[in-house]
Design a protein around this motif. Sequence first.
Motif, PDB file in Angstrom:
ATOM      1  N   ILE A 152       7.752  13.081   0.307  1.00 43.62           N
ATOM      2  CA  ILE A 152       7.372  11.701  -0.008  1.00 43.62           C
ATOM      3  C   ILE A 152       6.474  11.164   1.108  1.00 43.62           C
ATOM      4  O   ILE A 152       6.934  10.799   2.193  1.00 43.62           O
ATOM      5  N   LYS A 153       5.198  11.141   0.865  1.00 42.59           N
ATOM      6  CA  LYS A 153       4.220  10.780   1.899  1.00 42.59           C
ATOM      7  C   LYS A 153       4.385   9.347   2.394  1.00 42.59           C
ATOM      8  O   LYS A 153       4.117   9.054   3.564  1.00 42.59           O
ATOM      9  N   SER A 154       4.797   8.459   1.512  1.00 40.27           N
ATOM     10  CA  SER A 154       4.908   7.053   1.909  1.00 40.27           C
ATOM     11  C   SER A 154       5.946   6.852   3.007  1.00 40.27           C
ATOM     12  O   SER A 154       5.823   5.936   3.826  1.00 40.27           O
ATOM     13  N   ILE A 155       6.967   7.723   3.050  1.00 42.25           N
ATOM     14  CA  ILE A 155       7.969   7.618   4.112  1.00 42.25           C
ATOM     15  C   ILE A 155       7.332   7.864   5.468  1.00 42.25           C
ATOM     16  O   ILE A 155       7.633   7.173   6.451  1.00 42.25           O
ATOM     17  N   TYR A 156       6.423   8.835   5.529  1.00 43.10           N
ATOM     18  CA  TYR A 156       5.740   9.135   6.791  1.00 43.10           C
ATOM     19  C   TYR A 156       4.822   7.984   7.202  1.00 43.10           C
ATOM     20  O   TYR A 156       4.683   7.686   8.392  1.00 43.10           O
TER      21      TYR A 156
ATOM     22  N   LEU B 134       0.816  -1.210   0.000  1.00 42.60           N
ATOM     23  CA  LEU B 134       0.000   0.000   0.000  1.00 42.60           C
ATOM     24  C   LEU B 134       0.852   1.264   0.000  1.00 42.60           C
ATOM     25  O   LEU B 134       0.344   2.361  -0.230  1.00 42.60           O
ATOM     26  N   CYS B 135       2.155   1.105   0.279  1.00 43.81           N
ATOM     27  CA  CYS B 135       3.036   2.267   0.440  1.00 43.81           C
ATOM     28  C   CYS B 135       3.906   2.561  -0.765  1.00 43.81           C
ATOM     29  O   CYS B 135       4.416   3.684  -0.897  1.00 43.81           O
ATOM     30  N   ALA B 136       4.128   1.595  -1.642  1.00 45.68           N
ATOM     31  CA  ALA B 136       5.011   1.822  -2.792  1.00 45.68           C
ATOM     32  C   ALA B 136       4.606   0.919  -3.945  1.00 45.68           C
ATOM     33  O   ALA B 136       4.096  -0.182  -3.739  1.00 45.68           O
TER      34      ALA B 136
END
Length: 317
Positions: A228-232, A91-93
């Motif tokens: 980069i929102k996925s990092i959060y 779901l993140c990348a």
Amino acid sequence: MTLFTATINQMAFLFALIALGYILAKLKVIPQNSETVLSRLENYLFIPCLVLGTFINNFTVQKLSSAGKLLLGSIAIEAVVIPVSILLVKLCAKDKYTRNIFLYGLAFSNFGFMGNAVVQALFPDIFLEYMIFVIVLWTCIYVWGAPILLMGDDTSGRGLKSTLKRFVNPMFICMVIGMIIGISGLGDDLPSFVTSVIDTAGSCMSPVAMLLTGMTLAKIKISDVLKIKSIYAVTALRLLVFPLVFIAFVVLVPFELSETFIICGLCSLAMPLGLNTIVIPSAYGKDTTVASGMALISHTLSCITIPIIFMILTKIL
């Protein structure tokens, strides 16, 4: 207050090294191939020595036999964390390489450098037990995490021969050698200069990793990384969701768990994202932009989350 001070001290140390790496790279006072040299030193000397020393000192008959329940508990935690992480990273990348970086970060926190500091500051009486507890994590890293997630190459073959070749690396070899020396008791017979070299070289791993992080950040726009929102999302899972779910499990489970296991488990889950996502791919010429952002953001936010998580823990123990 003790935990907060210990956390801040570790963060100040780490970020000072990041800043030094950043400044040195920006001022161009170091050669352009410095990252390659340092990453090769990490992969062929510092990390192997860290792994070798860890297993020589802790993979012994006496320690393993006296901490069977801790080892089983550690296996149980990873048996849950790894499959859940595999599902969540989808779901993140979108691309496989970034998913692998995120998956490694979720499966393995900075339980070594940061985890050791927290345990030594707050729970010094169980530091030995914690070192035994994380043997399972070290084993998972160098059997699966490093060779499959961080060293894997989508352009290479996917057969058994290609997979086995990834295990022929200094880190995995040193893990096996450390196991043999530790379980046989030969560690006590090693010359003092040998153990000094192993310990000193191993202690260089985290500082050099942070210098590499700073050098990487110097080559990219930090503002872009922070967007980069996925990092959060991955950072939130690692710093808050995983440890809070573990605390909820401890509270709701119908049987009593040992305090030592609870502390060790939480320490392994509540630390920021690991540093191997920078140093190992860097040695193979891979992009470490996302990994550097993970290290920067997760270690910064952990200054807040670690004290909160352990404050909650004190309420239930």
